[in-house]
Design a protein around this motif. Structure first.
Motif, PDB file in Angstrom:
ATOM      1  N   LEU A 212       0.845  -1.190   0.000  1.00 35.80           N
ATOM      2  CA  LEU A 212       0.000   0.000   0.000  1.00 35.80           C
ATOM      3  C   LEU A 212       0.878   1.237   0.000  1.00 35.80           C
ATOM      4  CD1 LEU A 212      -2.799  -0.976   2.566  1.00 35.80           C
ATOM      5  CD2 LEU A 212      -2.945  -0.947   0.067  1.00 35.80           C
ATOM      6  N   ALA A 213       0.539   2.203  -0.840  1.00 30.64           N
ATOM      7  CA  ALA A 213       1.374   3.404  -0.973  1.00 30.64           C
ATOM      8  C   ALA A 213       0.508   4.546  -1.472  1.00 30.64           C
ATOM      9  CB  ALA A 213       2.530   3.140  -1.935  1.00 30.64           C
ATOM     10  N   PHE A 214      -0.220   5.181  -0.565  1.00 32.37           N
ATOM     11  CA  PHE A 214      -1.150   6.246  -0.941  1.00 32.37           C
ATOM     12  C   PHE A 214      -0.446   7.471  -1.501  1.00 32.37           C
ATOM     13  CE2 PHE A 214      -3.243  10.253   0.175  1.00 32.37           C
ATOM     14  CZ  PHE A 214      -4.457  10.102  -0.494  1.00 32.37           C
ATOM     15  N   LEU A 215      -1.032   8.029  -2.558  1.00 33.49           N
ATOM     16  CA  LEU A 215      -0.613   9.319  -3.088  1.00 33.49           C
ATOM     17  C   LEU A 215      -1.859  10.080  -3.531  1.00 33.49           C
ATOM     18  CD1 LEU A 215       2.513   8.987  -5.456  1.00 33.49           C
ATOM     19  CD2 LEU A 215       2.363  10.213  -3.293  1.00 33.49           C
ATOM     20  N   PRO A 216      -1.954  11.383  -3.227  1.00 37.42           N
ATOM     21  CA  PRO A 216      -3.065  12.185  -3.744  1.00 37.42           C
ATOM     22  C   PRO A 216      -3.009  12.230  -5.270  1.00 37.42           C
ATOM     23  CG  PRO A 216      -1.907  13.329  -1.975  1.00 37.42           C
ATOM     24  CD  PRO A 216      -1.063  12.152  -2.357  1.00 37.42           C
ATOM     25  N   GLY A 217      -4.156  12.413  -5.894  1.00 42.11           N
ATOM     26  CA  GLY A 217      -4.240  12.382  -7.350  1.00 42.11           C
ATOM     27  C   GLY A 217      -3.275  13.312  -8.062  1.00 42.11           C
ATOM     28  N   LYS A 218      -3.180  14.567  -7.617  1.00 45.18           N
ATOM     29  CA  LYS A 218      -2.307  15.528  -8.288  1.00 45.18           C
ATOM     30  C   LYS A 218      -0.846  15.118  -8.196  1.00 45.18           C
ATOM     31  CE  LYS A 218      -5.305  19.595  -7.858  1.00 45.18           C
ATOM     32  NZ  LYS A 218      -5.441  20.971  -7.307  1.00 45.18           N
ATOM     33  N   GLN A 219      -0.431  14.662  -7.033  1.00 38.47           N
ATOM     34  CA  GLN A 219       0.963  14.245  -6.852  1.00 38.47           C
ATOM     35  C   GLN A 219       1.264  13.006  -7.691  1.00 38.47           C
ATOM     36  OE1 GLN A 219       2.109  13.869  -2.740  1.00 38.47           O
ATOM     37  NE2 GLN A 219       4.057  12.869  -3.218  1.00 38.47           N
ATOM     38  N   TRP A 220       0.313  12.109  -7.752  1.00 38.05           N
ATOM     39  CA  TRP A 220       0.478  10.897  -8.557  1.00 38.05           C
ATOM     40  C   TRP A 220       0.631  11.245 -10.031  1.00 38.05           C
ATOM     41  CZ3 TRP A 220      -3.723   6.642  -9.590  1.00 38.05           C
ATOM     42  CH2 TRP A 220      -3.097   5.474 -10.049  1.00 38.05           C
ATOM     43  N   ALA A 221      -0.190  12.166 -10.517  1.00 37.52           N
ATOM     44  CA  ALA A 221      -0.124  12.568 -11.925  1.00 37.52           C
ATOM     45  C   ALA A 221       1.233  13.184 -12.260  1.00 37.52           C
ATOM     46  CB  ALA A 221      -1.252  13.560 -12.231  1.00 37.52           C
ATOM     47  N   GLN A 222       1.763  14.000 -11.351  1.00 36.13           N
ATOM     48  CA  GLN A 222       3.072  14.617 -11.574  1.00 36.13           C
ATOM     49  C   GLN A 222       4.165  13.557 -11.636  1.00 36.13           C
ATOM     50  OE1 GLN A 222       3.322  17.365  -8.292  1.00 36.13           O
ATOM     51  NE2 GLN A 222       1.967  18.867  -9.245  1.00 36.13           N
ATOM     52  N   GLN A 223       4.079  12.564 -10.776  1.00 31.60           N
ATOM     53  CA  GLN A 223       5.082  11.504 -10.741  1.00 31.60           C
ATOM     54  C   GLN A 223       5.047  10.688 -12.032  1.00 31.60           C
ATOM     55  OE1 GLN A 223       5.631   9.123  -7.048  1.00 31.60           O
ATOM     56  NE2 GLN A 223       5.166   7.352  -8.333  1.00 31.60           N
ATOM     57  N   LEU A 224       3.874  10.490 -12.572  1.00 30.87           N
ATOM     58  CA  LEU A 224       3.732   9.673 -13.778  1.00 30.87           C
ATOM     59  C   LEU A 224       4.259  10.366 -15.022  1.00 30.87           C
ATOM     60  CD1 LEU A 224       0.270   7.939 -13.265  1.00 30.87           C
ATOM     61  CD2 LEU A 224       2.571   7.124 -12.712  1.00 30.87           C
TER      62      LEU A 224
END
Length: 318
Positions: free
Chosen positions: A288-300
């Motif tokens: 399990l590794a939660f990330l908020p949507g905006k942060q996840w999009a930036q990482q991708l």
């Protein structure tokens, strides 16, 4: 005056006669779409997540998991993109396939038209063998034999995590393989146990039974920076500095209102801390590794740059 009062009463009576409309998410069930067949890692996680999220979204909230397997998750992604952005259609997205598939072929969806809400899992991929099949169970032997005769490698679909992980290893180690896509890793595992494919690429959470007595499945290598709990050796230990994992999370149509997206994100985050959820989903708890949507999009965005280098390899599997 009497006429005015009578009109008001008539309007009021009409309003009272209409059924009351509840606010989201209590109007009707929320669809949580999964792009793979029942029984795979994404499906099992989604069903577990759904029942714990419900109580955090509202007293009458209900989430129904809907499977739309095929094309490595494309059918599901297309459904999410074109759904009405009212909060009643959400879906699981699987990275890197979600961002990679549109890079090498025309797809019916585009990642920019889907809103990422929350990452849930970061689960490394591994190469799994069936001891009873008589195939190599060490990476060195696997690569040596692959250079002579390509093995059949099962995975969840062209351009999904397992397929890409094997493409990178084949490129660096100098071998080819027969790509065998399935609608989900539940089917792929069954095929491996039945000796219909030589190997399968699966995430750690999908093969928790590795190492247990009487289980013929064994891990050959894991695409991670450290060994998993089942002690499968990493690629780095064996001379190949490669890492790739299956990131899974919730998304919705691009036009999804901010307030609904925030409520879903908050519900996901709270659920991931719930002892009941962690107990029910033991397979996913370690990854399990939660990330908020905006942060996840930036990482991708960074991952996307790496994925571009794999496009030329897509036509080199048999």
């Amino acid at each position: 005056m009497g006429k005015t009062l009578g009109s008001i009463l008539l309007v009021s009576a009409g309003m009272l006669s209409q059924p009351a409309m509840a606010a989201w998410p209590n109007d009707r069930p929320i669809e949580l779409v999964v792009g793979f067949a029942p029984g795979g890692g994404t499906d099992v996680m989604a069903r577990n997540l759904a029942r714990f999220m419900e109580k955090r979204l509202g007293e009458s909230a209900r989430i129904v998991v809907v499977n739309k397997p095929g094309s490595g998750g494309e059918i599901s992604a297309n459904y999410i993109q074109h759904a009405k952005p009212d909060g009643y259609t959400l879906g699981m997205v699987n990275i890197p396939g979600f961002i990679f598939q549109p890079m090498y072929r025309k797809t019916s969806y585009h990642p920019d038209q889907i809103r990422l809400i929350a990452r849930i899992v970061d689960d490394p991929i591994m190469l799994v063998a069936n001891r009873d099949a008589g195939k190599p169970v060490t990476l060195k032997e696997f690569i040596t034999q692959s250079k002579k005769t390509p093995f059949s490698i099962g995975h969840s679909g062209e351009g999904t995590t397992g397929h890409l992980g094997m493409l990178e290893l084949g490129r660096d180690a100098g071998f080819q393989f027969m790509s065998i896509p399935f609608k989900g890793n539940g089917e792929a595992k069954t095929a491996l146990l039945g000796k219909h494919v030589d190997y399968v690429m699966m995430t750690t959470g999908e093969v928790l039974e590795l190492g247990q007595p009487g289980v013929p499945l064994t891990g050959v290598a894991i695409w991670a920076d450290k060994r998993a709990t089942n002690n499968v050796p990493t690629l780095a230990e064996q001379g190949y500095d490669l890492k790739i994992s299956s990131e899974r999370g919730i998304a919705g149509p691009l036009g999804l209102p901010d307030d609904i997206a925030q409520r879903v994100q908050d519900a996901v985050q709270a659920t991931m801390k719930d002892p009941g959820f962690l107990e029910a989903g033991k397979a996913d708890a370690p990854v399990l590794a939660f990330l908020p949507g905006k942060q996840w999009a930036q990482q991708l965005q960074q991952l996307g740059q790496r994925m571009k280098t794999l496009v030329v390899l897509m036509g080199k599997t048999n």
